[in-house]
Design an enzyme around this catalytic site. Sequence first.
Site, PDB file in Angstrom:
ATOM      1  N   SER A   1       0.803  -1.230   0.000  1.00 36.72           N
ATOM      2  CA  SER A   1       0.000   0.000   0.000  1.00 36.72           C
ATOM      3  C   SER A   1       0.831   1.272   0.000  1.00 36.72           C
ATOM      4  CB  SER A   1      -0.934   0.010   1.219  1.00 36.72           C
ATOM      5  OG  SER A   1      -0.180  -0.083   2.418  1.00 36.72           O
TER       6      SER A   1
ATOM      7  N   GLU B   1     -13.959  11.624  10.729  1.00 38.60           N
ATOM      8  CA  GLU B   1     -13.497  11.443  12.106  1.00 38.60           C
ATOM      9  C   GLU B   1     -12.005  11.718  12.256  1.00 38.60           C
ATOM     10  OE1 GLU B   1     -14.697   7.603  13.422  1.00 38.60           O
ATOM     11  OE2 GLU B   1     -16.831   7.994  13.121  1.00 38.60           O
TER      12      GLU B   1
ATOM     13  N   HIS C   1       1.026   5.446   5.959  1.00 39.60           N
ATOM     14  CA  HIS C   1       0.654   5.843   4.600  1.00 39.60           C
ATOM     15  C   HIS C   1       0.836   7.346   4.398  1.00 39.60           C
ATOM     16  CE1 HIS C   1      -1.548   2.036   5.392  1.00 39.60           C
ATOM     17  NE2 HIS C   1      -0.987   1.760   4.213  1.00 39.60           N
TER      18      HIS C   1
END
Length: 253
Positions: A35, A211, A218
């Site tokens: 990722s 939120e 990341h």
Amino acid sequence: MKNLFRRILAVYSLLALSAFTPPPGKITVYLIGDSTMSIKQVKAYPETGWGMPFAYFFDETVTVDNRAQNGRSTRTFIEEKRWQPVADKLQEGDYVFIQFGHNDEVPTKKSYTTEPEFKANLIRFITESRAKKATPVLITPVARRKFDAAGKIEETHTVYSELVRTVAADYKTPLIDLDKQSQQLLQQVGVENSKLLFLQLAPDEHPNYPEGKDDNTHFNELGARRMAEIVLANIKSLKLELADRIVKPEIVK
């Protein structure tokens, strides 16, 4: 006189041919990894994998094919048949940039890969790339943002980064030590300013994260670009042929 003229003409012809350099052929740079490298869906923005800005560094002879996927390890990347299509498509002159470790190293994850398996998988990527006359490039897993109480960056990939370095040395494979160099960058910018490189959002700051988000793994767009720039600098310092295909900055007259 005619013979002399012919000889002169032949010399000029040879000089002209030797001065002509055919344009480089088109190649593909494949990115395989997790990722931190992958292309993000719009719903995840501003999360950005470093492979996204990386694609814009090269001229029209280069296609960057980013196959990295969230949550993948070397083992799951192979088991899900994500590697085989890359291996099948490889052509002479292509590159394969290989960056795993984040998901391989965590025993509690389904993607966990043992140390011997991790090495074997890296070796497979290398040997199968070279079998197609492509160039594999190993990359250590990019650093997480983790500082100790004194503000010193902490190593979070000690074992698996070292495995990548070992395989690179044993198989004489170009190595980009992104773990070490990204740690150096984070240390340089410091505890607070390094937040500006990651997915750090206050509540209601972005509609995708009402939120808020406190993510030290990341990157946002700025962080992804800084990591991609580290990779680009290594392509130059390693003197890979790919460096000749980097877009040259335009000179404003």
